[in-house]
Design an enzyme around this catalytic site. Structure first.
Site, PDB file in Angstrom:
ATOM      1  N   ASP A   1       0.889  -1.114  -0.032  1.00 17.20           N
ATOM      2  CA  ASP A   1      -0.017  -0.042  -0.010  1.00 17.20           C
ATOM      3  C   ASP A   1       0.808   1.260   0.092  1.00 17.20           C
ATOM      4  OD1 ASP A   1      -2.816   1.033   0.514  1.00 17.20           O
ATOM      5  OD2 ASP A   1      -1.414   2.271   1.855  1.00 17.20           O
TER       6      ASP A   1
ATOM      7  N   TYR B   1       3.437  10.057   0.912  1.00 17.00           N
ATOM      8  CA  TYR B   1       4.331   9.433   1.684  1.00 17.00           C
ATOM      9  C   TYR B   1       5.574   9.773   1.381  1.00 17.00           C
ATOM     10  CZ  TYR B   1       0.094   6.390   2.878  1.00 17.00           C
ATOM     11  OH  TYR B   1      -1.088   5.941   3.189  1.00 17.00           O
TER      12      TYR B   1
ATOM     13  N   LYS C   1      -2.619   6.331  -4.190  1.00 16.85           N
ATOM     14  CA  LYS C   1      -3.739   7.208  -3.793  1.00 16.85           C
ATOM     15  C   LYS C   1      -3.503   8.413  -4.390  1.00 16.85           C
ATOM     16  CE  LYS C   1      -3.625   4.696   0.656  1.00 16.85           C
ATOM     17  NZ  LYS C   1      -2.238   4.605   0.904  1.00 16.85           N
TER      18      LYS C   1
ATOM     19  N   HIS D   1      -7.498   9.762  -1.588  1.00 13.01           N
ATOM     20  CA  HIS D   1      -6.782   9.742  -0.361  1.00 13.01           C
ATOM     21  C   HIS D   1      -7.726  10.358   0.669  1.00 13.01           C
ATOM     22  CE1 HIS D   1      -2.627   9.315   1.554  1.00 13.01           C
ATOM     23  NE2 HIS D   1      -3.508   8.966   2.325  1.00 13.01           N
TER      24      HIS D   1
END
Ligand code: A2P
Length: 317
Positions: free
Chosen positions: A43, A48, A77, A110
């Site tokens: 994932d 990130y 996302k 997201h």
């Protein structure tokens, strides 16, 4: 390994590797270890800040023939600053470039939150765009285009309430197939689970271990520590396993996907072995008593003074 089945016959491994908070410099090794241990679901998200390094690690795994692309389920996302319909496909193409992939297995919106271009977490109200100005339905049409172009095999959302899911399902040409939300015994979300079961929407549980490694900026010092819960520890002792493994086994036994994050080879292995922990009906009942609707990720970073987003309208509760 448990799997989640999709209408077109695709299967998603229920246990995946979470990469939020996995730092560049650490995530390459984590992906390699995870794939070698047997993880087949990763994932990701551009926000990130580690997708390039994940892409390098995946490429190595494919080049070294440890695993084939089609054997790994990869989710990513859409960040909040690319919600205009025409921005969705270019955003996805950037992620694909960073991950060095031709397609994603699953692409998610997201957050049901829109921020101005280039912003991460605006500190003031003027960095936000309301959902009245840029409705989720517009963004969703961009997601449907991504699907039509085969850049993503499945599309869905993250951090959506039942109310927002209902509205989306009612207006969408293609229904969302996933809602990725915070879920663990302190936030077990039974109404969401029941709504999604009725509407053939899968759930993925993020922060399943309580995300203890969040930055102090998004962490309350007095928050309860999930993994220290005495009931979970007692169940862990009964099964000769760890509290983390109980949490992962609980999520899978509820029929959800679960994405614990780790960058440690030992803990990656331990978490993967949670697939062998078989909780009893009594264990499940005991764990279900722990629900206190406690959000570690409460979304308050979207609600500075004057923001169109409030805790109430974010979660619709
Ligand atoms: P680490 O990456 O050093 O293993 P969440 O998945 O809820 O976001 O939680 C992630 C946090 O839990 C990280 O601090 C991670 O640390 C830690 N963690 C992951 N697996 C385990 C485990 N089996 N036992 C204890 N801590 C774990």
């Amino acid at each position: 390994m448990n799997t989640l089945e999709f209408a077109n016959g695709d299967s998603m491994p229920a246990l995946g590797l979470g990469t939020w908070k996995s730092k560049p410099g650490e995530v390459f090794g984590a992906i390699l270890s995870a794939i070698n241990i047997g993880y087949r679901h990763i994932d990701c998200a551009p926000i990130y800040g580690n997708e390039k390094e994940i892409g390098e690690a995946l490429k190595k795994c494919f080049d070294d023939k440890i695993v084939k692309r089609e054997e790994v389920w990869i989710t990513s996302k859409l960040w909040n600053d690319q919600h205009h319909q025409e921005e969705v496909v270019p955003a996805l193409k950037n992620t694909l470039q960073d991950l060095q992939l031709e397609y994603l297995d699953l692409f998610l919106i997201h957050w049901p939150v829109v921020v101005k271009k280039g912003l991460y977490r605006p500190g003031s109200a003027d960095g936000f765009i309301s959902l009245k100005e840029l409705p989720i339905g517009d963004t969703w049409m961009g997601m449907e285009t991504a699907l039509e172009k085969s850049l993503a095999r499945h599309i869905g959302v993250s951090n959506f309430s039942v109310k927002k899911l209902e509205a989306l399902v009612a207006g969408a040409k293609v229904k969302p197939e996933m809602n990725q939300i915070e879920m663990h015994p302190y936030l077990s979300q039974p109404e969401m689970v029941s709504f999604c079961n009725k509407n053939s929407i899968h759930l993925t549980a993020y922060s399943p271990l309580g995300s203890f490694d969040r930055s102090p900026k998004v962490k309350r010092m007095d928050e309860p520590v999930l993994m220290n819960d005495s009931i979970l520890s007692a169940i862990a002792e009964e099964h000769g396993c760890t509290a983390a493994q109980v949490l992962i086994a609980w999520a899978m036994k509820r029929g959800t996907a679960v994405i614990p994050k780790s960058v440690s080879p030992e803990r990656l292995k331990q978490n993967f072995e949670a697939t062998h922990v078989s909780l009893t009906a009594t264990n499940m009942e005991e764990i279900n008593t722990l629900n206190k609707h406690y959000r570690y990720i409460d979304g308050s970073f979207w609600t500075p003074e004057g923001s169109p987003y409030t805790i109430a309208n974010l979660w619709d509760e």
